[in-house]
Scaffold this active site. Structure first.
Site, PDB file in Angstrom:
ATOM      1  N   HIS A  65      -4.952   8.201   0.742  1.00  0.00           N
ATOM      2  CA  HIS A  65      -3.543   8.492   0.444  1.00  0.00           C
ATOM      3  C   HIS A  65      -3.387   9.035  -0.973  1.00  0.00           C
ATOM      4  CE1 HIS A  65      -2.487   6.676   4.194  1.00  0.00           C
ATOM      5  NE2 HIS A  65      -2.942   5.486   3.836  1.00  0.00           N
ATOM      6  N   HIS A 122      -8.791   0.426  -0.392  1.00  0.00           N
ATOM      7  CA  HIS A 122      -9.284   1.048   0.837  1.00  0.00           C
ATOM      8  C   HIS A 122     -10.060   2.303   0.476  1.00  0.00           C
ATOM      9  CE1 HIS A 122      -6.231  -0.676   3.981  1.00  0.00           C
ATOM     10  NE2 HIS A 122      -7.302  -1.437   3.845  1.00  0.00           N
ATOM     11  N   GLU A 175     -12.093   2.137   5.248  1.00  0.00           N
ATOM     12  CA  GLU A 175     -11.094   2.390   6.296  1.00  0.00           C
ATOM     13  C   GLU A 175     -11.191   3.868   6.687  1.00  0.00           C
ATOM     14  OE1 GLU A 175      -6.447   1.149   6.986  1.00  0.00           O
ATOM     15  OE2 GLU A 175      -6.864   2.584   5.388  1.00  0.00           O
ATOM     16  N   GLU A 214       0.816  -1.223   0.000  1.00  0.00           N
ATOM     17  CA  GLU A 214       0.000   0.000   0.000  1.00  0.00           C
ATOM     18  C   GLU A 214       0.846   1.268   0.000  1.00  0.00           C
ATOM     19  OE1 GLU A 214      -2.327   0.351   3.585  1.00  0.00           O
ATOM     20  OE2 GLU A 214      -3.643   1.870   2.682  1.00  0.00           O
ATOM     21  N   ARG A 233     -10.713  11.702   5.593  1.00  0.00           N
ATOM     22  CA  ARG A 233     -10.736  10.361   6.188  1.00  0.00           C
ATOM     23  C   ARG A 233     -12.067  10.039   6.869  1.00  0.00           C
ATOM     24  NH1 ARG A 233      -5.036   7.416   7.361  1.00  0.00           N
ATOM     25  NH2 ARG A 233      -5.687   5.660   6.146  1.00  0.00           N
TER      26      ARG A 233
HETATM   27  C1  LER Z   1      -2.696   3.777   7.208  1.00  0.00           C
HETATM   28  O1  LER Z   1      -2.845   5.120   6.899  1.00  0.00           O
HETATM   29  C2  LER Z   1      -3.400   2.938   6.233  1.00  0.00           C
HETATM   30  O2  LER Z   1      -3.968   3.390   5.273  1.00  0.00           O
HETATM   31  C3  LER Z   1      -3.368   1.505   6.506  1.00  0.00           C
HETATM   32  O3  LER Z   1      -4.080   0.811   5.545  1.00  0.00           O
HETATM   33  C4  LER Z   1      -1.922   1.076   6.575  1.00  0.00           C
HETATM   34  O4  LER Z   1      -1.672  -0.116   7.172  1.00  0.00           O
HETATM   35 MN    MN Z   2      -5.202   2.139   3.967  1.00  0.00          MN
END
Ligand code: LER
Ligand code: MN
Length: 260
Positions: free
Chosen positions: A185, A208, A243, A149, A214
């Site tokens: 991200h 994710h 997430e 990731e 977020r």
């Molecule tokens: C952390 O920011 C994240 O996105 C997780 O999936 C990382 O392990």
């Molecule tokens: Mn993540």
């Protein structure tokens, strides 16, 4: 595509709708909201029973979508790029335990996100690639995939974009290693979220979902219709796993739309 959500088993995850410690109640809720699977956050698989987890998932008609591993970094400070060789070895061994755990299920990838380390001590790149090669070889022997990731620069300086992840994957050269694409991200690091999905597509094995702040999709400014249509056009049929922070609240998060 299939719906999943992150659920921590042992320790606080901090970036998902759930707190640890209420597995039965939360699995029931996730199932009631119509999810296909759940991504379990497991700090140390050696103290979690595969049999018990299998039973709980079966009782709630949920699949294990992936194992997330980053809590071992958060809680124990281990990673595959720490200066301390003992901590690097612990992280490597821990990921192999995650692989063993995943191997007892069908088609469950092990995520390498935060366990690669934050890069603050400026580790040599070979610590990253050699450890990943060692872990990927082990994953091959256990027939388990590794979902690697890209993380945003405020969490790690090691591999921030899809392109950088693909370079590492090519260097490692394992067919068992693919990309985990996280919209949160990507919103920080990629110049175009849609184009970066297209770039990732051949190696894309997991997604994710979280919005720009977020929070759950729909509460920030990421264009999720574009995310889902691009994933569709790329032929992605795997899991999309929520997430997001528990905001506005857990139930509202679980109602997040997974399609256009
Ligand atoms: C952390 O920011 C994240 O996105 C997780 O999936 C990382 O392990
Ligand atoms: Mn993540």
């Amino acid at each position: 595509m299939k719906k999943s959500v992150v659920l921590p088993v042992q320790d606080e995850h901090g970036l998902c709708p759930f707190e640890p410690g209420q597995l039965d109640k939360d699995l029931k809720l996730i199932s009631e909201f119509g999810y296909d699977g759940v991504e379990l956050g497991i700090t140390d698989p050696n103290s979690v029973s595969v049999r018990k987890i299998t039973e709980k998932l079966r009782d709630n008609e949920l699949k294990l979508s992936a194992l997330t591993t980053g809590q071992a970094y958060g809680v124990e400070g281990i990673s595959i790029t720490e200066r301390d060789p003992g901590k690097r070895k612990m992280a490597r061994d821990r990921l192999k335990s995650h692989i063993d755990f995943a191997a007892d299920f069908e088609d469950v990838p092990v995520i390498i996100g935060s366990l690669r380390g934050d890069g603050k001590s400026n580790p040599p790149r070979r610590w990253l690639t050699q450890n990943l090669s060692d872990i990927a070889q082990y994953a091959e022997s256990q027939k388990v995939n590794i979902a690697f990731e890209p993380l945003n620069r405020y969490e790690s300086s090691l591999v921030n974009t899809v392109k950088e992840a693909l370079d590492v994957i090519e260097e490692v050269g394992s067919p068992r290693m693919g990309v985990l694409f996280d919209t949160f991200h990507a919103n920080i690091e990629e110049s175009s979220i849609a184009e970066s999905i297209e770039v990732a597509s051949k190696k894309l094995i997991y997604v994710h979902l979280a919005d720009s702040n977020r929070w759950a999709p729909g509460y920030g400014h990421i264009d999720f219709s574009k995310v889902f249509s691009t994933l569709d056009n790329a032929g992605y049929e795997g899991f999309c796993s929520l997430e997001s922070l528990p905001r506005p609240d857990k139930e509202v998060c679980l109602e997040a739309p997974f399609e256009i």
